[in-house]
Each structure stands twice: as structure tokens, then as C-alpha cells.
Scaffold this active site. Sequence first.
Site: not given
Length: 176
Positions: A4, A64, A137
Site C-alpha cells: 500500500d 494498491e 496501512d
Amino acid sequence: MGIDPGTTIMGFGLIKVVKKEMQFMQLNELLLKKYDDHYVKLKLIFERTVELIDTYHPDEIAIEAPFFGKNVQSMLKLGRAQGVAMAAGLSREVPITEYSPKKIKMAITGNGNASKEQVAKMLQSTLGLKELPKNLDSTDGLAAAVCHFYNAGKVTAGKSYSGWGAFVKQNQDKIR
């Protein structure tokens, strides 16, 4: 390995697949808040990603994609962070697949509009995580890896390869 990307916190998670079963390896984050210089942050993202690849030797990276927001500057910074993480993977010839936040949330929870907390709780349940981290996260990075596991073998738009060798290796069934 799932990533991420972010310029404040980069989350990542690793799973291992043994006999088509997913096993949790680790999740963590790279904290970048204390650095003011955006270029230093990008350098640290690149170095940490390479370090993770060299340590764990992932077969693939799921990342992502930045979501479209109203703040163009934030979007630009996120895109740079993602690009640097992708470049690190490509520098080690690791194939990369990009997933939208909605697709990741849908794969994990069945709801493309799920909250970070819902995604984290579902991962905790699915992978048997003892506790969740303070910042989510890292669970978002883990969610990208799990989403990729769930999508393995399916044709996905935007799938990319590090070169012909990687394409051939991953598509033996398409070669005569």
C-alpha cells in the site's frame, strides 16, 4: 507481497502459498512522517522495497493503485510513491499487478466500500492474526497480497510482467 504505497506510511504484507493454501508471513510499515523532503521519502520507499524483495524473494507483487481524489498534489505524490515501489520490483524482475482499492476491499470483505477497519478485521479472521497494528496501512498492504491470491489464475486487466521471461513463466498453459 502486497504494498500500500504512501508518502506518509507505506504498508506492506507478505503471504506464502503452500499447496494452494495461504499462510501469513508478516506485515509492517515504513514510517515516513518525520521526513520533510519528498525525494528522500521516495528514495526510502525504493530502498525498503528492494530490501524486502532481497530478503523474502516474493514471486509476485500486488500493489494498491492510487485512488482518484480531489487533491491533485496528494494524487501526484501517491503516484510517485507507487511508481518508485513498482520500479524497485521491476529492478529485481518481480512481476507486478495493480489493484484498485475497491477491488481489494471487494476481494477481502465482499464490499467494495468497506472501511479500513472492516478489511483489517476480515484479514485478522481469515489469517488468524493475533492482533492488529495501530496503523492500518500495513493491513492494506497485506490485503493487496490476499486479493492477488484470490485472483490468481484469473485474467485481470492491467496485469503486467517484468519481461518475456516472466510472461512465459506465468503462462505455461498458453505456450505450445
